[in-house]
Motif scaffolding. Sequence first.
Motif, short mmCIF file in Angstrom:
data_model
loop_
_atom_site.label_atom_id
_atom_site.label_comp_id
_atom_site.label_asym_id
_atom_site.label_seq_id
_atom_site.Cartn_x
_atom_site.Cartn_y
_atom_site.Cartn_z
N VAL A 14 59.35 33.64 36.29
CA VAL A 14 59.73 32.48 35.49
C VAL A 14 61.01 31.83 36.06
N ASP A 15 61.27 32.08 37.34
CA ASP A 15 62.46 31.53 38.01
C ASP A 15 63.74 31.83 37.22
N LEU A 16 63.89 33.08 36.86
CA LEU A 16 65.08 33.48 36.13
C LEU A 16 66.35 33.20 36.94
N ALA A 17 66.27 33.47 38.27
CA ALA A 17 67.46 33.28 39.12
C ALA A 17 67.96 31.83 39.09
N GLY A 18 67.02 30.87 38.83
CA GLY A 18 67.42 29.46 38.86
C GLY A 18 67.68 28.87 37.47
N ASP A 19 67.64 29.71 36.40
CA ASP A 19 67.74 29.17 35.04
C ASP A 19 69.00 29.73 34.36
N ARG A 20 70.10 28.99 34.47
CA ARG A 20 71.38 29.48 33.96
C ARG A 20 71.36 29.71 32.44
N THR A 21 70.69 28.80 31.71
CA THR A 21 70.68 28.93 30.25
C THR A 21 69.99 30.22 29.82
N LEU A 22 68.86 30.47 30.45
CA LEU A 22 68.11 31.68 30.13
C LEU A 22 68.92 32.92 30.53
N GLN A 23 69.57 32.85 31.69
CA GLN A 23 70.40 33.98 32.13
C GLN A 23 71.48 34.30 31.11
N ARG A 24 72.12 33.22 30.62
CA ARG A 24 73.22 33.45 29.66
C ARG A 24 72.70 34.11 28.38
N ASP A 102 55.91 22.34 26.59
CA ASP A 102 57.05 22.50 25.69
C ASP A 102 56.53 22.44 24.25
N ILE A 103 57.41 22.69 23.28
CA ILE A 103 56.91 22.79 21.90
C ILE A 103 57.07 21.47 21.17
N PRO A 104 55.98 20.89 20.67
CA PRO A 104 56.13 19.70 19.85
C PRO A 104 56.95 20.04 18.60
N GLY A 105 57.91 19.18 18.28
CA GLY A 105 58.84 19.44 17.17
C GLY A 105 58.16 19.89 15.90
N GLU A 106 57.03 19.27 15.57
CA GLU A 106 56.41 19.57 14.27
C GLU A 106 55.80 20.99 14.22
N HIS A 164 64.15 32.70 23.70
CA HIS A 164 65.33 32.21 24.43
C HIS A 164 65.05 30.90 25.16
N ARG A 165 63.89 30.83 25.77
CA ARG A 165 63.62 29.70 26.66
C ARG A 165 63.27 28.43 25.88
N TYR A 166 62.62 28.59 24.71
CA TYR A 166 62.06 27.41 24.04
C TYR A 166 62.65 27.12 22.66
N PHE A 167 63.48 28.02 22.12
CA PHE A 167 63.91 27.81 20.72
C PHE A 167 65.42 27.72 20.54
N PRO A 230 52.98 28.36 27.64
CA PRO A 230 53.76 29.56 27.95
C PRO A 230 53.39 30.75 27.04
N LEU A 231 53.04 30.49 25.79
CA LEU A 231 52.61 31.58 24.91
C LEU A 231 51.26 32.13 25.38
N ALA A 232 50.35 31.21 25.72
CA ALA A 232 49.02 31.63 26.19
C ALA A 232 49.15 32.50 27.44
N ARG A 233 49.99 32.08 28.37
CA ARG A 233 50.10 32.81 29.64
C ARG A 233 50.84 34.14 29.45
N THR A 234 51.83 34.17 28.57
CA THR A 234 52.57 35.42 28.33
C THR A 234 51.64 36.46 27.70
N THR A 235 50.90 36.04 26.69
CA THR A 235 50.05 37.01 25.98
C THR A 235 48.90 37.47 26.87
#
Length: 475
Positions: A14-24, A102-106, A164-167, A230-235
Amino acid sequence: MSTINYSEMIPNNVDLAGDRTLQRALEQWQPNYLKWWADMGPDGAQDFDVYLRTAVSVEPGGWAHFDHVKMPDYRWGIFLAPSEAERKIHFGEHLGEPAWQDIPGEHRANLRRIIVTQGDTEPASVEQQRHLGLTCPSQYDLRNLFQVNVEEGRHLWAMVYLLHRYFGRDGREEAEELLQRRSGDTDNPRILGAFNEKTPDWLAFFMFTYFTDRDGKFQLCALAESSFDPLARTTKFMLTEEAHHMFVGESGVARVLQRTCDVMKRLETDDPARVRGEGAIDLPTIQRYLNFHFSVTVDLFGADQSSNAATFYNAGLKGRFEEGRRGDDHRLLDAQYGILEAVDGRLVQRDVPMLNALNEVLRDDYIKDSVSGIGRWNKVMEKAGVPFRLVVPHKAFNRKIGTLANTRVSPDGRVVDAAEWAAHEREWLATPEDRAFVASLMGRVVEPGRFANWIAPPPMGINKQPIDFQYVRFN
Ligand code: BYC
């Protein structure tokens, strides 16, 4: 300063090395996870070197890498199954539209709730199983227990990644709470019923991995259909690991049955007391354990009529088992489905809108799958010439969730009154005496190749290793 070497310590795609927000977010969470593992993970086993399978990539050769590792050093990774180009939503009101990256707001609140509920079961099962290592019937079984435990840990990571990544901040708070709830705690319990029950002995563990991990399979299959890609692929990737857990359960119970049948043949008896006298588990006790685990697990599918389930499906958040293979319109606006109700002391079927009955649809698919494995258990008795057969109780038996929650139903599907229930409960559900007897057999056997008296050895070892391989080094 970064405390984690991302590609080495946390295998991921999931390109963790390139995702600072997720790393934090993970840098905050990971030390708390390790603390949770130290407090609530396998008791007294943190220093053992265990022959474990680690997923290091999603390629066929990469998800099953075997080596001896200490469990706290297990490389809990984050993996999504490969993406499907131009994947389309294939059910509900958005049918035909592109899947969401990404997640639609509703749909945010509902998706969060589904992911949290799924995530909550994973650490719960580790907590339920944490003392079992102290009474393992063999090194082979001990290793399988630990494999299941570390993979449940990884499944928690999988859900925490999504949070972490989407919420954002909400997701980080939910991820913390996943480490704070405790199985069976009166003040802060796990979310779903079966995950607050005890798993006190190995027969319970095998029943749990056969029945309750199979709920995992069906729920994950339903989530693998999700419009939220992302949920479909994770599960989908989690499902590759779930299969082994159910194998542990199915083969574990089969080996218990094998030993019991051997004893019955040798003594030429079907008297439970004599079987117990030889240190094996009598077949009626195994049936009562089965009745308990099956009934608490069918409750995990939720109420038979649920507006949540309708919303989840209609919005495209959660599909049916094998949604893509079904020949209907995948909207279900006009479809009906039969649910059970007790009317005048009898169970009757009533048709209701299928959208509202989707928990029941999944439960029925689950039951079909469960029954087929029980047929394989019965082959053990058949081969041994023992006439006893295990049966799945009626799905209305011992229910605590849904329309049937307040109806007493016998294992063969008759509505019974309080007096009849009280007169037979001890024949239908494992009693404290049954559990005490099973507990009395649980001694720790750890010499390579040796097995406790109440269970037969497996036909083969793990990853083509011999049965007497040193699966665990105790240091
Ligand atoms: N215990 O409308 P309903 C696994 C609650 S296992 C306690 O029917 P819905 C694994 C429900 O939350 C797979 N409470 O609910 C296996 C709701 O509460 P609120 C886990 C229950 O939403 C082994 C209320 O009752 N994954 O992976 O239609 C080892 C009304 O019920 C229970 C999932 O479950 C219960 N049994 O359905 C390790 C997938 N049942 O909101 C891991 C995600 C229901 O009124 N979860 N309730 O407070 C879901 O899809 C849904 O949440 C459920 C419930 C199917 C569980």
